[in-house]
Design a protein around this motif. Structure first.
Motif, mmCIF file in Angstrom:
data_model
loop_
_atom_site.group_PDB
_atom_site.id
_atom_site.type_symbol
_atom_site.label_atom_id
_atom_site.label_comp_id
_atom_site.label_asym_id
_atom_site.label_seq_id
_atom_site.Cartn_x
_atom_site.Cartn_y
_atom_site.Cartn_z
ATOM 1 N N ALA A 430 0.860 -1.182 0.000
ATOM 2 C CA ALA A 430 0.000 0.000 0.000
ATOM 3 C C ALA A 430 0.898 1.234 0.000
ATOM 4 O O ALA A 430 1.672 1.432 0.938
ATOM 5 N N ALA A 431 0.828 2.035 -1.060
ATOM 6 C CA ALA A 431 1.660 3.223 -1.204
ATOM 7 C C ALA A 431 0.816 4.475 -0.965
ATOM 8 O O ALA A 431 -0.293 4.597 -1.497
ATOM 9 N N GLU A 432 1.311 5.375 -0.143
ATOM 10 C CA GLU A 432 0.570 6.598 0.170
ATOM 11 C C GLU A 432 0.289 7.401 -1.106
ATOM 12 O O GLU A 432 1.181 7.644 -1.914
ATOM 13 N N LYS A 433 -0.969 7.808 -1.270
ATOM 14 C CA LYS A 433 -1.325 8.591 -2.447
ATOM 15 C C LYS A 433 -0.582 9.913 -2.503
ATOM 16 O O LYS A 433 -0.251 10.405 -3.590
ATOM 17 N N SER A 434 -0.308 10.488 -1.355
ATOM 18 C CA SER A 434 0.392 11.774 -1.340
ATOM 19 C C SER A 434 1.770 11.654 -1.973
ATOM 20 O O SER A 434 2.287 12.602 -2.564
ATOM 21 N N THR A 435 2.365 10.470 -1.864
ATOM 22 C CA THR A 435 3.673 10.235 -2.477
ATOM 23 C C THR A 435 3.552 10.034 -3.972
ATOM 24 O O THR A 435 4.309 10.592 -4.767
ATOM 25 N N VAL A 436 2.560 9.242 -4.384
ATOM 26 C CA VAL A 436 2.414 8.900 -5.794
ATOM 27 C C VAL A 436 1.812 10.047 -6.583
ATOM 28 O O VAL A 436 2.225 10.324 -7.710
ATOM 29 N N ASP A 437 0.848 10.759 -6.011
ATOM 30 C CA ASP A 437 0.164 11.830 -6.736
ATOM 31 C C ASP A 437 1.142 12.862 -7.274
ATOM 32 O O ASP A 437 0.932 13.430 -8.348
ATOM 33 N N ALA A 438 2.212 13.122 -6.527
ATOM 34 C CA ALA A 438 3.158 14.152 -6.951
ATOM 35 C C ALA A 438 3.834 13.784 -8.267
ATOM 36 O O ALA A 438 4.358 14.650 -8.967
ATOM 37 N N GLN A 439 3.822 12.497 -8.635
ATOM 38 C CA GLN A 439 4.501 12.070 -9.844
ATOM 39 C C GLN A 439 3.565 11.862 -11.026
ATOM 40 O O GLN A 439 4.022 11.750 -12.158
ATOM 41 N N VAL A 440 2.277 11.748 -10.798
ATOM 42 C CA VAL A 440 1.355 11.470 -11.881
ATOM 43 C C VAL A 440 1.337 12.643 -12.857
ATOM 44 O O VAL A 440 1.192 13.800 -12.466
ATOM 45 N N ARG A 441 1.492 12.344 -14.123
ATOM 46 C CA ARG A 441 1.560 13.381 -15.148
ATOM 47 C C ARG A 441 0.672 12.980 -16.320
ATOM 48 O O ARG A 441 0.660 11.823 -16.737
ATOM 49 N N VAL A 442 -0.061 13.941 -16.834
ATOM 50 C CA VAL A 442 -0.912 13.723 -17.992
ATOM 51 C C VAL A 442 -0.473 14.667 -19.099
ATOM 52 O O VAL A 442 -0.284 15.863 -18.871
ATOM 53 N N GLU A 443 -0.280 14.103 -20.285
ATOM 54 C CA GLU A 443 0.076 14.914 -21.440
ATOM 55 C C GLU A 443 -0.843 14.570 -22.603
ATOM 56 O O GLU A 443 -1.249 13.414 -22.758
ATOM 57 N N VAL A 444 -1.162 15.564 -23.397
ATOM 58 C CA VAL A 444 -1.882 15.362 -24.645
ATOM 59 C C VAL A 444 -1.038 15.963 -25.752
ATOM 60 O O VAL A 444 -0.805 17.183 -25.773
ATOM 61 N N ASP A 445 -0.528 15.081 -26.622
ATOM 62 C CA ASP A 445 0.389 15.496 -27.690
ATOM 63 C C ASP A 445 1.539 16.341 -27.148
ATOM 64 O O ASP A 445 1.909 17.373 -27.706
ATOM 65 N N GLY A 446 2.088 15.884 -26.025
ATOM 66 C CA GLY A 446 3.283 16.517 -25.472
ATOM 67 C C GLY A 446 3.030 17.691 -24.563
ATOM 68 O O GLY A 446 3.969 18.192 -23.925
ATOM 69 N N GLN A 447 1.792 18.149 -24.444
ATOM 70 C CA GLN A 447 1.467 19.285 -23.591
ATOM 71 C C GLN A 447 0.911 18.803 -22.261
ATOM 72 O O GLN A 447 -0.013 17.986 -22.225
ATOM 73 N N ALA A 448 1.483 19.310 -21.164
ATOM 74 C CA ALA A 448 1.050 18.889 -19.831
ATOM 75 C C ALA A 448 -0.383 19.327 -19.564
ATOM 76 O O ALA A 448 -0.812 20.400 -19.991
ATOM 77 N N VAL A 449 -1.112 18.476 -18.844
ATOM 78 C CA VAL A 449 -2.508 18.745 -18.496
ATOM 79 C C VAL A 449 -2.636 18.738 -16.984
ATOM 80 O O VAL A 449 -2.108 17.846 -16.311
ATOM 81 N N ALA A 450 -3.326 19.727 -16.444
ATOM 82 C CA ALA A 450 -3.502 19.809 -14.994
ATOM 83 C C ALA A 450 -4.442 18.702 -14.514
ATOM 84 O O ALA A 450 -5.440 18.392 -15.161
#
Length: 591
Positions: A430-450
């Motif tokens: 079980a990994a703390e979400k606060s740790t993992v959330d900081a790394q989650v990244r979403v991109e659409v055609d190379g542009q970061a998405v909030a």
């Protein structure tokens, strides 16, 4: 409402699904599920050899063949085909799109890969056994939720590629985006997750693996499932017109109970689901309505699964024909293992860490309840684990030598000799979400998405794990009883949860359930599988679908990616249980 088709239940599923779904009128999305724990280890090894790999390459080639039709129909795709390298998968897909002269935007979700965080997570204990984390891991990935997928769709992605996420997230992400669901609207999130759970295994919801297999039409052209989802989270299950298979209360109910644990606390990253009160109703020929899912806040952790190598394994099979075939096979198996064990000892080598001898065709899976010891044709399977691959090569050689030195009627290995393979084990934390959330990244055609704000659980919203369970007691008529096999009264489906197995049983008629429940006490089920030595058997009720779910703990010999058994995922366990005789009023059976 939106319509979402389930085109893949695993890496290697049939190529017939996508074309039939693309021809279904009104389809909005197609979901693809590729990832199992063993798949992650395979992809991790591929990436280690070539940094440009580590994803499901056949997904890209499948898309290449159908991109023009996908663009023409305007259907959006969501797939976890990214494996351990979703960026490379997205890049490869963009290259194919550009070559086809199409304008399809590809989004990618990253951040599930935690292998670089192993030093910080090294003190985490295994979720089920409490064991310490191995020092060298092949992969370590968090099961992400649906919010990043919804964010990619909101930014205009036509195709979303993810790494490891929960299977149902590919459907729930589309629901959140289309309906604007709040991440604290837990009942709707549970309903969307259930829709994802039903279609995530492809044709398993449309007659695949169904107990009443004789009633399922045309396996060759079996239809893949479509969930037609309403804004409140209720949904219908259908399949494309003109396809084979079957949509019924039984087929959909069997998929609901597939590989779940406590139905009151089916824990996902976005919601803690309670499916005890779910109802499944046939509303028309080939259409089933699913309602009644509820949910609570999720936990503060993600499940994260690691794979690691624990030596090597091999398995080999030979056919043995003739009278007393099972007895001959048993003697051959014991002799081969004994001989090789002696040779290892003489050479100063360590013994096998585990061996397995199974006689397929003599009902080894039934243990002492086998009724086929007189079979005249069986397959002898010997498997073993060892730290040194040379010890396993020796086992294969000596097993082969039995073809001239042991039982008559020994034949039929066929093909090349079995290869020694790495033994891969699963390790879940079980990994703390606060740790993992900081790394989650979403991109659409190379542009970061909030990313959207994720609802945070509170103590008051914590899962209840069955507290407040509805009353399922009912009076039993003990007169004029007769015994019939459970399969006459119920449907069943079984599967694996790591090293644990589950068996879901659904009464064909509501009035059968009290008698089934009375007969199938946990100790009765445990005794049926005592040859596999389950550590514990627990029973959970699903009164909405008139069902039961049994969890058999530590019963799979290490689980799918580590077990030596012929049935390492418990797929046959429901079939074994369905042979149990149940006492029930004769008039009730005849009515």
């Amino acid at each position: 409402m939106i319509s979402i088709g389930g085109a893949s239940g695993f890496w290697g599923d049939s190529s017939i699904a996508l074309p039939q779904l693309l021809e279904h009128d009104g389809l909005d999305y197609i979901s693809f599920d590729y990832l199992a724990e063993v798949t992650m280890s395979i992809l991790a090894r591929a990436r280690a050899k070539d940094p440009s790999l580590g994803y499901a390459t056949d997904f890209v080639s499948l898309m290449e063949r159908h991109l023009p039709r996908i663009a023409e129909r305007g259907v959006k795709l969501i797939a976890n085909a990214g494996g351990v390298n979703p960026v490379a998968c997205a890049d490869a897909l963009r290259t194919k799109i550009a070559a086809a002269g199409l304008n399809l935007r590809v989004g990618v979700v990253t951040g599930d890969d935690l292998i670089a965080m192993q030093p910080e997570l090294q003190t985490c204990r295994e979720m089920f056994s409490g064991a310490a984390m191995p020092s060298r891991l092949m992969s370590l990935n968090a099961y992400l939720g649906a919010a990043p997928i919804a964010a990619a769709l909101g930014a205009g992605a036509d195709i979303v590629i993810t790494g490891r996420c929960v299977d149902a997230a590919t459907v729930l992400g589309a629901c959140i985006h289309e309906f604007g669901w709040s991440l604290s609207d837990f009942d709707r999130l549970s309903g969307g997750s259930l829709a994802g759970h039903i279609i995530e295994c492809g044709a398993q919801a449309t007659g695949g693996l169904f107990t009443d297999w004789e009633d399922v039409g045309d396996w060759a052209n079996i239809g893949y499932p479509i969930a037609v989802i309403d804004a409140d989270g209720a949904f219908d299950v259908i399949k494309p017109q003109g396809t084979g298979g079957l949509i019924s209360r039984g087929t959909v109910s069997e998929q609901l109970v597939y590989e779940i644990g406590d139905p009151a606390a089916y824990l996902l990253p976005d919601v803690s689901c309670d499916w005890r009160s779910v109802e499944i109703e046939e509303t028309a020929n080939g259409r089933v309505r699913v309602t009644g899912a509820s949910g609570r806040a999720p936990t503060e952790t993600y499940k994260a699964s690691a794979t690691w190598q624990d030596g090597y394994r091999v398995g080999a099979t030979w056919t043995i024909i003739g009278e007393a075939a099972a007895d001959k096979a048993a003697k051959v198996g014991e002799a081969v293992v004994s001989r090789v064990s002696s040779l290892l000892s003489q050479a100063g080598s360590a013994p096998f860490s585990e061996t397995s001898i199974e006689i397929i065709g003599a009902e080894s899976s039934y243990g002492a309840n086998s009724q086929a010891r007189g079979a005249r044709e069986v397959v002898l399977k010997i498997a073993a684990k060892h730290a040194d691959p040379k010890a396993l090569d020796l086992l294969v050689r000596e097993f082969t030598s039995a073809g001239t030195s042991m039982a008559p009627g020994f034949t039929g290995m066929g093909g090349n000799r079995p290869k020694v393979m790495p033994l891969v084990r699963l390790f879940s934390i079980a990994a703390e979400k606060s740790t993992v959330d900081a790394q989650v990244r979403v991109e659409v055609d190379g542009q970061a998405v909030a990313l959207p704000d994720v609802a945070k659980p509170s103590c008051a919203d914590a899962p209840t794990n069955g507290d407040g369970e509805p009353d399922v007691s009912a009076p039993l008529d003990a007169t004029n009883l007769t015994k019939v096999p459970l399969i006459q009264l119920a449907w069943g489906r079984s599967g694996d949860k790591g090293n644990h197995a589950n068996i879901g049983i659904i009464a064909r008629r509501p009035e059968f359930l009290p008698y089934i429940r009375h007969a199938l006490q946990p100790d009765v089920v445990g005794d049926l599988f005592k040859h596999y030595a389950p550590a514990e058997v627990r029973r959970f009720d699903l009164p909405g679908i008139h069902g039961l779910n049994f969890m058999l703990y530590d019963v799979l010999g290490g689980g799918g990616i580590a077990s030596l058994r012929n049935d390492p995922q418990g797929k046959g366990y429901a079939q074994i249980l369905l042979g149990t005789e149940i006492a029930i009023p004769a008039d009730l059976v005849r009515s």
